[in-house]
Design an enzyme around this catalytic site. Structure first.
Site, PDB file in Angstrom:
ATOM      1  N   CYS A 249      -4.826   4.261   2.002  1.00 19.54           N
ATOM      2  CA  CYS A 249      -3.588   4.026   2.749  1.00 19.54           C
ATOM      3  C   CYS A 249      -2.408   4.142   1.784  1.00 19.54           C
ATOM      4  O   CYS A 249      -2.578   4.052   0.573  1.00 19.54           O
ATOM      5  CB  CYS A 249      -3.565   2.620   3.335  1.00 19.54           C
ATOM      6  SG  CYS A 249      -4.840   2.295   4.553  1.00 19.54           S
TER       7      CYS A 249
ATOM      8  N   HIS B  63       2.657   0.129   5.952  1.00 18.22           N
ATOM      9  CA  HIS B  63       1.307   0.349   5.396  1.00 18.22           C
ATOM     10  C   HIS B  63       0.607   1.344   6.321  1.00 18.22           C
ATOM     11  O   HIS B  63       0.025   0.970   7.334  1.00 18.22           O
ATOM     12  CB  HIS B  63       0.584  -1.003   5.356  1.00 18.22           C
ATOM     13  CG  HIS B  63      -0.819  -0.964   4.810  1.00 18.22           C
ATOM     14  ND1 HIS B  63      -1.367  -2.032   4.140  1.00 18.22           N
ATOM     15  CD2 HIS B  63      -1.785  -0.020   4.844  1.00 18.22           C
ATOM     16  CE1 HIS B  63      -2.607  -1.734   3.785  1.00 18.22           C
ATOM     17  NE2 HIS B  63      -2.896  -0.521   4.208  1.00 18.22           N
TER      18      HIS B  63
ATOM     19  N   THR C 120       2.006  -6.082   0.748  1.00 14.28           N
ATOM     20  CA  THR C 120       0.813  -5.674   1.478  1.00 14.28           C
ATOM     21  C   THR C 120      -0.355  -5.644   0.506  1.00 14.28           C
ATOM     22  O   THR C 120      -0.191  -5.283  -0.663  1.00 14.28           O
ATOM     23  CB  THR C 120       1.023  -4.337   2.234  1.00 14.28           C
ATOM     24  OG1 THR C 120      -0.056  -4.152   3.149  1.00 14.28           O
ATOM     25  CG2 THR C 120       1.082  -3.142   1.306  1.00 14.28           C
TER      26      THR C 120
END
Lengths: 160, 204
Positions: free
Chosen positions: A28, A45, A22
């Protein structure tokens, strides 16, 4: 090499030799889970700590609590054993420095806390973490050996 | 209410604010720099988050992001994003800088970019305020220079609790033959969009 790309507020599971990645994790958190025996891996994520406080919570991958449950279920379907699953986490930075820190600015920290709390509830040990700071991270996870490769713009690269 | 649910008339009203804001911003920038800076009529996009990142060239694209929070009856966040490539040209226009070294911005660059964020936000907010009679109180801007996914993710989070879409105003700055593209994000907090549209007289 077969790499599955996971977007923001998204999750995926795979079986080695497939990998998961990711890009651009800020506040995040990337939650990497794997079963070292069957070498089944999962990556979520997440953007926010808690689905129960949200009005719009259809997307399970967006929240720490629901994303962990969903990833675990999908991994078990791929032959992972829940009691063998371990975790590595990265992200939870604070990208902007403000004088007087409001709750939105501390969201990275809150995300990390929520991820840890929910992993503990599922009795999943955290083997490694690279969290906090004020920089973005791109992560690449290999469930074959559990290596988590972390790339940044100014802070170099590392494997945990 | 989500941007996705807006009708054509409501979208047009927001575009008009974009146009007036761009005009104000061009004047303010020209005065600050004592140069003729023009801004083209902005493109306005209403996009899901994933496509916002594509518009920027992918989550790992290196960008500068100026961010500020706006308090008042209709609170919101404002983010101004310039990709690395445009940034070099932009700093050239702003400071007469020839070239920036890779991956770092000095104090002067940071302060110039914060000031531009301030001017742009102020221009759009003035436009919005004169059309809606709502008072807006912007905070001091903060600046980050990093992956666009990380920067946007951080800002979209608060907003992500209610919506999966963002309003993006694509602004193009022109000085003589030089053209710099920047993206300006208006992210109203829950309820703020309704308040603004009601005041604009675009009932839904």
């Amino acid at each position: 090499m077969d790499v599955i790309k996971v977007g923001m507020a998204d999750l995926a599971v795979c079986k080695a030799p497939q990998r998961l990645m990711t890009t651009g994790l800020g506040s995040c958190v990337g939650i990497c889970l794997y079963d070292p025996i069957t070498r089944v891996g999962g990556l979520a994520h997440i953007m926010l700590p808690d689905s129960t406080q949200a009005r719009n919570n259809q997307n399970k991958a967006k929240y720490a609590d629901t994303a962990i449950i969903e990833t675990l279920e999908n991994m078990i379907t791929l032959s992972a054993e829940k009691n063998r699953i371990v975790a590595k986490i990265a992200g939870g930075a604070q990208m902007f420095n403000f004088i007087g820190t409001s709750s939105i600015m501390r969201i990275g920290e809150r995300n990390v806390e929520a991820v840890k709390k929910h992993l503990k509830m599922h009795k999943i040990p955290i083997l490694a973490e690279d969290t906090g700071g004020n920089f973005g991270r791109t992560i690449n996870f290999n469930p074959d050996n559990g290596e988590l490769h972390i790339k940044t713009i100014n802070q170099g690269e590392k494997i945990v | 209410m989500d941007f996705e649910q807006l009708n054509t008339m409501q979208k047009d009203a927001l575009k008009e604010i974009g146009n007036i804001g761009a005009g104000n911003a061009a004047t303010a920038l020209s005065t600050m720099l004592n140069k003729k800076i023009k801004m083209s009529v902005p493109n306005i996009f209403i996009l899901p988050f994933s496509q916002v990142l594509e518009l920027m060239g992918g989550a790992e694209t290196l960008v500068a992001g100026g961010y500020l929070q706006v308090d008042g009856t209709a609170p919101m966040s404002i983010l101004f994003v310039i990709p690395e490539e445009s940034l070099k040209l932009f700093l050239n226009i702003l400071l007469g800088k020839k070239e920036i070294s890779d991956f770092t911005l000095d104090e002067m660059d940071i302060s110039a970019l914060k000031e531009v964020t301030n001017i742009l936000a102020g221009s759009y907010l003035t436009a919005l305020s004169s059309l809606t009679n709502i008072e807006f109180n912007p905070s001091v801007p903060a600046l980050a220079f990093d992956m666009v996914g990380a920067i946007l993710g951080n800002v979209l989070q608060l907003y992500g609790e209610v919506s999966d879409h963002a309003l993006v105003i694509e602004s193009v700055f022109l000085e003589e033959e030089k053209e710099v593209k920047g993206h300006f994000f208006l992210l109203p907090e829950p309820g703020s969009l309704e308040i603004m549209l009601r005041e604009l007289g675009v009932v839904f």
